[in-house]
Design a protein around this motif. Structure first.
Motif, PDB file in Angstrom:
ATOM      1  N   ILE A   5     -26.625  39.076  31.266  1.00 10.49           N
ATOM      2  CA  ILE A   5     -26.172  39.928  32.992  1.00 10.49           C
ATOM      3  C   ILE A   5     -24.870  41.614  33.067  1.00 10.49           C
ATOM      4  O   ILE A   5     -24.662  41.605  32.152  1.00 10.49           O
ATOM      5  N   ARG A  27     -19.599  25.981  34.566  1.00  9.84           N
ATOM      6  CA  ARG A  27     -18.976  25.487  33.453  1.00  9.84           C
ATOM      7  C   ARG A  27     -18.079  24.650  33.302  1.00  9.84           C
ATOM      8  O   ARG A  27     -17.168  24.766  32.077  1.00  9.84           O
ATOM      9  N   ALA A  37     -16.003  33.910  33.071  1.00  8.20           N
ATOM     10  CA  ALA A  37     -16.795  34.749  31.777  1.00  8.20           C
ATOM     11  C   ALA A  37     -16.928  35.776  32.672  1.00  8.20           C
ATOM     12  O   ALA A  37     -17.150  37.231  31.790  1.00  8.20           O
ATOM     13  N   ILE A  38     -16.608  36.126  33.817  1.00  4.03           N
ATOM     14  CA  ILE A  38     -16.972  36.912  34.446  1.00  4.03           C
ATOM     15  C   ILE A  38     -16.292  37.351  35.811  1.00  4.03           C
ATOM     16  O   ILE A  38     -15.314  36.337  35.716  1.00  4.03           O
ATOM     17  N   ARG A 115     -22.345  32.689  28.364  1.00  5.81           N
ATOM     18  CA  ARG A 115     -23.214  31.621  27.907  1.00  5.81           C
ATOM     19  C   ARG A 115     -25.346  32.502  28.170  1.00  5.81           C
ATOM     20  O   ARG A 115     -26.051  32.019  27.747  1.00  5.81           O
ATOM     21  N   CYS A 120     -24.601  32.913  37.905  1.00  6.51           N
ATOM     22  CA  CYS A 120     -23.478  33.798  38.307  1.00  6.51           C
ATOM     23  C   CYS A 120     -24.289  35.004  39.144  1.00  6.51           C
ATOM     24  O   CYS A 120     -23.944  34.535  40.824  1.00  6.51           O
TER      25      CYS A 120
HETATM   26  S1  SF4 Z   1     -22.281  32.231  35.284  1.00  2.40           S
HETATM   27 FE1  SF4 Z   1     -23.175  32.003  33.365  1.00  2.40          FE
HETATM   28  S2  SF4 Z   1     -24.140  34.325  32.635  1.00  2.40           S
HETATM   29 FE2  SF4 Z   1     -22.295  33.701  34.022  1.00  2.40          FE
HETATM   30  S3  SF4 Z   1     -20.602  35.028  33.463  1.00  2.40           S
HETATM   31 FE3  SF4 Z   1     -20.407  32.544  33.294  1.00  2.40          FE
HETATM   32  S4  SF4 Z   1     -21.853  32.106  31.982  1.00  2.40           S
HETATM   33 FE4  SF4 Z   1     -21.892  34.051  32.131  1.00  2.40          FE
END
Ligand code: SF4
Ligand code: SF4
Ligand code: SF4
Ligand code: SF4
Lengths: 140, 593
Positions: A5, A27, A37-38, A115, A120
């Motif tokens: 990303i 997730r 994760a973001i 991942r 996202c």
């Molecule tokens: S949706 Fe997937 S690519 Fe976006 S932050 Fe979460 S894990 Fe990473």
């Protein structure tokens, strides 16, 4: 080809947090601003806009180097993969990542790292974040 | 099953300095959340006939089952007894407030009592603290208060900071609560209720997760809604120019109240239009949490404050309502001047609509000689001629600088009762009017709506439909009633009213299902009707009487696009409204002789 990303147009971010909710929905199957994760943050006051923090998929990832158990390992092409079963919750990875892309999940006591799935980006209304092959910056 | 955290109601008592959490599944199961739950809590907590500025008046914040979970479910409902109208006080705001309350683990917050010294409340998940706010009291600008709290409170980026300005401290009856520097609990005086409790601010942040019943079905409905919000035309106007896009169309049909509604077309409308502001001043658009639209428009204004190219830059949020109230209503046709005035009024913590309407009345009263330099303390308001006069006037209202400004701070109706000029004191049910002189539906909506707001029943859009195709008064009233019921469903969920085109009742039912609530569109509409009834009962209990409303002559003298209105017609429509809304027993004229 490995993807990551990339925060391509931060000035266009409206701070809607749709990207964060997408990550937590996909997730974890929950709705949360913490389990993602973001991370979108205010840059400090409305005049300054927002900051988006997500894993940059380092080629030689410091977070993995800092992991004492091998729970985090480099992914071919850049970035890391987490093996939760090996993680002892020491938070060394979080310390090692100076951009702050290792999010701590207080509920499971595990790190949350990207991942590189790109989910996202489908929910960003203004192409602030893009899903791109590592080493080939997309022009948006 | 709905995630049980929604049922948590946090009760805070400022007199005792205590708090507790009660599980109120009973309320949320029956009334969903938001406005539906808030009015029940108000019924429980607000004793009949209390002074709205006494410790007994509760402040209630409520969110709902969709909050944080779907795009545009982004608003918090605040409820209290209004110090402006003396009956129902209800105001909505977005920013980060709704998501913050939900992810902190609450469905509602009730604040009772009053502190002896200035305090603010800090809520971080289950940690609730009442902290000293002495150093924040009397601070010149509500923006500065936000800057201080940002530094000392946790939850950066995800928290809400709701605070009052000096207007709230001085109990101006239309003082607002400013949220995140760009959104407001604007109307009906929540800021004064904060002030009466010596409550300067409420900060909320949370890190909890909300579970859904069926994650797969939820993700599917979510994507459907998201695609419609972002990928279709239904909502694009809110992002492009924002609500400011209304200026020119309303001006074109002759419905833009200008110079205290002596006119309905403003010759300088172009220069304060959404188009001009976007072209010359817009620097950023931002969104409430979980809203992919981003209707909040921020203008940047450069001001020279000393010779030698010394500039300061102000960032000012703008919307249609402040443009009307602080622009055309005051005859202000310079965007620079307008933005400076909006910034001042926001910083003082005054509601823009009420302040603009009050100052417009004051201008006319001054020109007619009802008030003189003595009352105005030397200010000579002359419409758009000098913006600084209005900047000073707003400051004096917020400070209740003398007897006259203190009367203005109690509302335009109070001031006009004292100094004369009720015929052109533009309040409905005690609340200064929003900017739509579109026709009978708008006016009847302002008079009958539970909040006396354009957002209650959207009469302005009924009028505009009537302009295109003839409509009977009866049909107009029928639409008002239906719209108000529908909107009370949306504000129970709580969904932003701008998303009403997305959240049709069928869609609402579909969105609730994966969360564990099965309900039909018909049941939802019945619930909307019941909530309206409950609110009407509260209003009646506190003395609101639709048969005795004052209708300022100015509304009738100045023609609307649908022609001149008569008092008889409006009163007749009010009667129709009471019947069609099924409120004849609630608003029984006989019961109070
Ligand atoms: S949706 Fe997937 S690519 Fe976006 S932050 Fe979460 S894990 Fe990473
Ligand atoms: S988590 Fe941080 S250190 Fe590790 S790969 Fe991503 S950006 Fe690099
Ligand atoms: S927290 Fe887990 S993944 Fe991170 S360094 Fe420690 S063991 Fe490795
Ligand atoms: S989805 Fe896009 S616009 Fe919204 S917060 Fe994330 S990066 Fe910003």
């Amino acid at each position: 080809m490995s993807y990551r990303i990339s925060v391509a147009n931060i000035e266009r971010c409206i701070g809607c947090y749709s990207c964060m909710f997408a990550c937590s929905r996909l997730r974890f199957g929950v709705v949360s601003m913490a389990k993602s994760a973001i991370q979108v943050k205010s840059a400090g006051g409305i005049e300054r806009g927002f900051v988006v923090v997500v894993c940059r998929a380092c080629v030689d990832p410091p977070c993995a180097k800092g992991c004492p158990t091998g729970a985090l390992t480099p992914r071919p092409g850049g970035g890391v993969t987490l093996d939760e079963s090996k993680c002892i919750g020491c938070k060394s990875c979080r310390e090692a990542c100076i951009v702050g892309a290792v999010v701590w999940d207080e509920e499971s006591n595990l790190p949350i790292v990207c991942r590189y799935c790109g989910f996202c980006t489908k929910f960003c209304p203004h192409n602030v974040i893009v899903f791109e092959p590592i080493g080939r910056e997309l022009v948006v | 099953m709905t995630d049980p955290s929604l049922y948590n109601v946090l009760y805070i008592d400022l007199t005792e300095g205590r708090y507790e959490v009660q599980e109120r599944k009973d309320l949320f199961e029956k009334y969903l959340g938001g406005t539906g739950v808030a009015i029940k809590l108000l019924e429980e907590e607000c004793p009949k006939g209390v002074d709205p500025l006494s410790p007994e008046n509760p402040i209630i914040f409520a969110v709902g089952p969709l909050t944080g979970l779907y795009p545009l479910a982004s608003k918090t409902v605040a409820m209290f007894k209004s110090p402006l109208t003396g009956n129902l006080g209800e105001s909505h705001a977005g920013g980060r407030s709704a998501a913050a309350i939900r992810f902190a683990g609450y469905g509602a917050i009730v604040i009772k009592g009053a502190s002896k010294t200035p305090v603010y409340i800090s809520i971080y998940n289950d940690q609730v603290r009442i902290k000293d706010a002495t150093a924040l009291w009397g601070m010149r600008s509500s923006y500065a208060v936000g800057r201080v709290l940002r530094e000392v409170e946790p939850g950066a980026g995800k928290r809400t900071i709701m605070r009052i300005g000096i207007a709230g401290e001085n109990l101006v009856r239309y003082a607002n609560v400013i949220v995140e520097s760009y959104r407001h609990f604007g109307r009906l005086g929540l800021g004064a209720v904060f002030g009466s409790k010596r409550l300067k601010a409420v900060v909320v942040a949370g890190t909890r997760s909300v579970k859904v019943d069926d994650a797969k079905a939820y993700a599917k409905v979510y994507e459907e809604i998201y695609k419609e919000v972002v990928g279709t035309e239904v909502m694009s106007k809110y992002h492009v120019l924002g609500t400011a896009e209304n200026v020119l169309p309303l001006n074109a049909i002759g419905a833009l109240p200008t110079r205290n509604l002596m006119q309905t077309r403003f010759e300088l409308a172009e220069s304060i239009s959404g188009e001009l502001l976007a072209e010359k001043y817009l620097v950023r658009k931002i969104a409430c949490t979980h809203c992919p639209i981003g209707c909040i428009h921020l203008a940047s204004l450069r001001i020279a404050f000393a010779p030698g190219h010394e500039y300061e830059t102000l960032i000012v949020p703008y919307d249609y309502e402040p443009i009307y109230a602080l622009g055309s209503m005051l005859g202000i046709g310079s965007a620079d001047g307008l933005l400076r005035l909006i910034e001042k009024v926001d910083g003082l913590g005054l509601d823009a609509i009420s302040t603009g309407v009050a100052m417009a009345w004051a201008t006319e009263a001054y020109q007619r000689g009802l008030i003189t330099d003595k009352e105005t303390m030397g200010l000579r308001p002359n419409w758009g001629e000098d913006v600084d006069v209005y900047i000073k006037m707003a400051e004096r209202i917020a400070r209740r600088a003398n007897e006259f400004y203190s009367a203005l701070a109690d509302g335009v109706e109070v001031a006009a009762s004292k100094y004369g000029g009720l015929d052109f004191a533009l309040a409905c049910g005690g609340n200064e009017v929003p900017g739509y002189h579109t026709g009978p539906a708008a006016l009847v909506g302002f008079l009958t709506g539970m909040r006396h707001s354009h957002l209650d029943s959207a009469g302005y859009s009924i009028d505009q439909r009537a302009l295109r195709a003839l409509m009977t008064d009866e049909e107009m009233v029928r639409q008002l009633v239906e719209e108000e019921r529908f909107r009370n469903v949306l504000t129970s969920l709580v969904v932003c009213l701008f998303a009403r085109g997305i959240y049709k009742l069928e869609r609402v039912a579909k969105a609730l299902e994966p969360l564990g609530t099965k309900v039909s569109p018909e049941e939802l509409l019945r619930l909307g009707a019941e909530i309206v009834r409950t609110k009407a009962a509260f209003k009646a209990r506190e003395g609101y009487d639709p048969y005795r409303l004052r209708i300022a002559k100015r509304f009738l003298e100045t023609p609307t696009p649908l022609g001149r209105l008569t008092e008889e017609r409006i009163r007749n429509m009010i009667k129709m409204y009471v019947e069609k809304a099924g409120l004849s027993d609630v608003y029984a004229p006989s019961s109070r002789g």
